[in-house]
Design a protein around this motif. Structure first.
Motif, PDB file in Angstrom:
ATOM      1  N   ARG A 243      31.237 -29.365  19.358  1.00 33.68           N
ATOM      2  CA  ARG A 243      31.128 -28.946  20.651  1.00 33.68           C
ATOM      3  C   ARG A 243      30.288 -27.783  20.614  1.00 33.68           C
ATOM      4  O   ARG A 243      30.794 -26.556  20.250  1.00 33.68           O
ATOM      5  N   ALA A 244      29.160 -27.724  20.983  1.00 29.46           N
ATOM      6  CA  ALA A 244      27.981 -26.688  20.751  1.00 29.46           C
ATOM      7  C   ALA A 244      27.073 -26.772  22.164  1.00 29.46           C
ATOM      8  O   ALA A 244      25.944 -27.137  21.776  1.00 29.46           O
ATOM      9  N   PRO A 245      27.424 -26.749  23.193  1.00 27.67           N
ATOM     10  CA  PRO A 245      26.777 -27.017  24.426  1.00 27.67           C
ATOM     11  C   PRO A 245      25.293 -26.255  24.394  1.00 27.67           C
ATOM     12  O   PRO A 245      24.462 -26.646  25.331  1.00 27.67           O
ATOM     13  N   TRP A 246      25.255 -25.250  23.914  1.00 27.09           N
ATOM     14  CA  TRP A 246      23.993 -24.558  24.025  1.00 27.09           C
ATOM     15  C   TRP A 246      22.960 -24.736  23.071  1.00 27.09           C
ATOM     16  O   TRP A 246      21.849 -24.452  23.167  1.00 27.09           O
ATOM     17  N   ILE A 294      28.108 -30.039   4.688  1.00 30.89           N
ATOM     18  CA  ILE A 294      27.311 -30.261   5.885  1.00 30.89           C
ATOM     19  C   ILE A 294      27.108 -29.426   6.817  1.00 30.89           C
ATOM     20  O   ILE A 294      25.917 -28.782   7.379  1.00 30.89           O
ATOM     21  N   PHE A 295      28.214 -28.796   7.296  1.00 34.68           N
ATOM     22  CA  PHE A 295      28.334 -27.768   8.306  1.00 34.68           C
ATOM     23  C   PHE A 295      27.592 -26.564   7.869  1.00 34.68           C
ATOM     24  O   PHE A 295      26.605 -26.007   8.600  1.00 34.68           O
ATOM     25  N   ASP A 296      27.756 -26.017   6.396  1.00 29.02           N
ATOM     26  CA  ASP A 296      27.078 -25.116   6.040  1.00 29.02           C
ATOM     27  C   ASP A 296      25.621 -25.442   5.973  1.00 29.02           C
ATOM     28  O   ASP A 296      24.814 -24.380   6.340  1.00 29.02           O
ATOM     29  N   ARG A 297      24.934 -26.272   5.598  1.00 25.23           N
ATOM     30  CA  ARG A 297      23.598 -26.695   5.748  1.00 25.23           C
ATOM     31  C   ARG A 297      22.959 -26.627   7.015  1.00 25.23           C
ATOM     32  O   ARG A 297      21.973 -26.085   7.241  1.00 25.23           O
ATOM     33  N   CYS A 298      23.682 -27.179   8.186  1.00 26.16           N
ATOM     34  CA  CYS A 298      23.196 -26.984   9.442  1.00 26.16           C
ATOM     35  C   CYS A 298      23.265 -25.690  10.113  1.00 26.16           C
ATOM     36  O   CYS A 298      22.394 -25.238  10.732  1.00 26.16           O
ATOM     37  N   GLN A 299      24.336 -24.862   9.709  1.00 32.19           N
ATOM     38  CA  GLN A 299      24.445 -23.440  10.075  1.00 32.19           C
ATOM     39  C   GLN A 299      23.364 -22.475   9.523  1.00 32.19           C
ATOM     40  O   GLN A 299      23.046 -21.634  10.221  1.00 32.19           O
ATOM     41  N   ILE A 301      20.301 -23.091   9.240  1.00 32.17           N
ATOM     42  CA  ILE A 301      19.169 -23.099  10.221  1.00 32.17           C
ATOM     43  C   ILE A 301      19.461 -22.938  11.682  1.00 32.17           C
ATOM     44  O   ILE A 301      18.470 -22.378  12.432  1.00 32.17           O
ATOM     45  N   VAL A 302      20.794 -23.165  11.915  1.00 29.51           N
ATOM     46  CA  VAL A 302      21.008 -22.606  13.260  1.00 29.51           C
ATOM     47  C   VAL A 302      22.231 -22.007  13.365  1.00 29.51           C
ATOM     48  O   VAL A 302      23.565 -22.287  13.341  1.00 29.51           O
ATOM     49  N   PRO A 303      22.142 -20.550  12.842  1.00 28.82           N
ATOM     50  CA  PRO A 303      23.480 -19.763  12.742  1.00 28.82           C
ATOM     51  C   PRO A 303      24.739 -19.630  13.863  1.00 28.82           C
ATOM     52  O   PRO A 303      25.870 -19.602  13.634  1.00 28.82           O
ATOM     53  N   SER A 304      24.076 -19.934  15.066  1.00 27.87           N
ATOM     54  CA  SER A 304      25.047 -19.881  16.194  1.00 27.87           C
ATOM     55  C   SER A 304      26.155 -20.881  16.176  1.00 27.87           C
ATOM     56  O   SER A 304      27.013 -20.750  16.772  1.00 27.87           O
ATOM     57  N   LEU A 305      25.772 -22.185  15.314  1.00 27.90           N
ATOM     58  CA  LEU A 305      26.686 -23.170  15.264  1.00 27.90           C
ATOM     59  C   LEU A 305      28.317 -22.420  14.460  1.00 27.90           C
ATOM     60  O   LEU A 305      29.305 -23.290  14.611  1.00 27.90           O
ATOM     61  N   SER A 306      28.094 -21.383  14.098  1.00 27.51           N
ATOM     62  CA  SER A 306      29.236 -20.834  13.398  1.00 27.51           C
ATOM     63  C   SER A 306      30.446 -20.724  14.582  1.00 27.51           C
ATOM     64  O   SER A 306      31.744 -20.553  14.439  1.00 27.51           O
ATOM     65  N   SER A 307      29.933 -20.628  15.832  1.00 25.53           N
ATOM     66  CA  SER A 307      30.953 -20.498  16.988  1.00 25.53           C
ATOM     67  C   SER A 307      31.217 -22.127  17.333  1.00 25.53           C
ATOM     68  O   SER A 307      31.928 -22.114  18.516  1.00 25.53           O
ATOM     69  N   ALA A 308      30.666 -22.989  16.846  1.00 20.68           N
ATOM     70  CA  ALA A 308      31.104 -24.611  17.282  1.00 20.68           C
ATOM     71  C   ALA A 308      32.297 -24.856  16.719  1.00 20.68           C
ATOM     72  O   ALA A 308      32.923 -24.466  15.813  1.00 20.68           O
ATOM     73  N   GLU A 309      32.821 -25.805  17.436  1.00 23.64           N
ATOM     74  CA  GLU A 309      34.214 -26.292  17.337  1.00 23.64           C
ATOM     75  C   GLU A 309      34.026 -27.901  16.851  1.00 23.64           C
ATOM     76  O   GLU A 309      33.317 -28.557  17.537  1.00 23.64           O
ATOM     77  N   ILE A 310      34.382 -28.073  15.831  1.00 23.69           N
ATOM     78  CA  ILE A 310      34.204 -29.210  15.058  1.00 23.69           C
ATOM     79  C   ILE A 310      35.218 -30.091  15.448  1.00 23.69           C
ATOM     80  O   ILE A 310      36.289 -29.933  15.293  1.00 23.69           O
ATOM     81  N   LEU A 311      34.719 -31.373  16.109  1.00 18.32           N
ATOM     82  CA  LEU A 311      35.560 -32.369  16.676  1.00 18.32           C
ATOM     83  C   LEU A 311      36.246 -33.542  16.029  1.00 18.32           C
ATOM     84  O   LEU A 311      37.154 -33.917  16.049  1.00 18.32           O
TER      85      LEU A 311
END
Length: 367
Positions: A243-246, A294-299, A301-311
């Motif tokens: 969940r990362a609507p931004w 996977i999450f670390d690789r994506c974060q 390039i888009v660091p704001s994913l650190s605030s995302a909730e993994i569903l």
């Protein structure tokens, strides 16, 4: 509204089937002579390739009786887990000319939906895409098909390249066709067309199909057993949904290890974070270690994913083959033509509509 009829059947595991090439001209003429005014067609496979083939057949032959046979249907298949980005991916051995022809027809189809009131229901979204590379690469063969294709400037690369390891980048506009929504939309169109049966059945042998006039084989990886195609192999794909609507753009980092890409694909309610691309690996287990990678690789390039909730996490097998099989032959010992349409790797949603158009051309030769 006419309803699609569902039949629930459970049978044994598939076994290999011997097959041969097109039979004699006399057999083909015999098939044509037996053709009914209202064609009877069976589609094997309930993923996006099978459903799209069925829909295009109903559009071309409204009076046809179409039966779709599959152990899993629509959102139960590999297509449901796909991020849905229009881009040829995990595809080998098929000439660029064919990929571009099928891809363009499919992209045009999605663009038409995007410009219509059907777009929200079909899960069709227009998005900007940014891809970064750790080495200089040639432009992809499909670069001329997408709007606004260009190279990224150094400043644009730096915006996503927080590690300072990328030296090349491209940008373009493309479509996201969200698998779970798009396949529900296709099912609704089949429902509107009428005279469509869906049989949930894991076929043990092609002889179980029944009295079809023509069979369309869209079984994907299942063709390895059902049609003895030992060139088929699974390409393991592992993705997370967050969940990362931004996050509203596609961003992808191509590392020197092609089995571990980092890609971010926004969907309607979630963002897909991927992933893996491992030919021959058919392990469908999701591990905590791999999810973190996977999450670390994506974060990165888009660091704001650190605030995302993994569903959730999902592992699926893309149907790999050295070249898409799209051709006709006769079922062994019969005068029933089978049109093969499988081996699309990670490009099922990218090529489905165009490949189904080729199915129509082959079908016309056998009705």
């Amino acid at each position: 509204m006419t309803q699609i009829r569902f039949e629930y059947v459970s049978v044994g595991l598939p076994r290999p089937m011997l097959r041969r090439g097109l039979s004699s001209k006399g057999q083909r003429l015999s098939t044509i002579a037996q053709a009914q005014q209202k064609p009877s067609i069976t589609v094997l496979g309930g993923g996006v390739i099978g459903l799209t083939s069925a829909l295009r057949i109903k559009q071309q032959y409204p009076d046809a009786s179409v039966t779709i046979v599959g152990e899993k249907i629509a959102t139960e298949t590999t297509s449901e887990g796909a991020g849905g980005l229009w881009k040829p991916f995990a595809l080998t051995g098929t000439p660029d000319s064919l990929v571009n022809a099928w891809g363009k027809e499919t992209l045009d189809h999605y663009m038409g939906i995007y410009l219509s009131p059907e777009a929200p229901k079909a899960g069709i979204v227009l998005t900007s895409a940014y891809e970064l590379f750790q080495e200089k690469v040639d432009d992809p063969a499909w670069a001329t098909l997408v709007p606004q294709f260009r190279h990224l400037t150094k400043e644009e690369i730096a915006f996503y390249d927080h590690s300072g390891t990328h030296v090349h980048g491209i940008a373009y506009t493309t479509i996201i066709a969200e698998g779970r929504l798009y396949m529900q939309w296709v099912l609704s169109k089949l429902q509107e067309a009428g005279n469509v049966d869906i049989v949930r059945k894991r076929i043990e042998h092609v002889s179980e199909i029944g009295d079809a006039q023509v069979v369309i084989n869209c079984t994907g990886l299942g063709a390895r057993e059902l049609f003895n195609d030992q060139s088929m192999y699974g390409i393991r794909g592992h993705v997370l949904r967050a969940r990362a609507p931004w996050v509203r753009h596609h961003v992808e980092s191509h590392s020197l290890d092609a089995s571990k890409p980092a890609y971010i694909i926004p969907n309607t309610d979630t963002v897909v974070l991927g992933g893996t691309k491992v030919p021959g690996d058919e392990n469908t287990t999701s591990t905590e270690e791999e999810r973190k990678e996977i999450f670390d690789r994506c974060q990165a390039i888009v660091p704001s994913l650190s605030s995302a909730e993994i569903l959730s996490s999902w592992v699926g097998l893309r149907p790999g083959r050295n070249g898409i099989r799209l051709e006709a032959e006769m079922l062994d010992g019969t005068t029933i033509p089978v049109i093969h349409n499988y081996g699309h790797g990670g490009s099922g949603l990218t090529l489905a509509w165009g490949c189904a158009g080729n199915v129509l051309k082959l079908l016309q030769q056998h009705l």
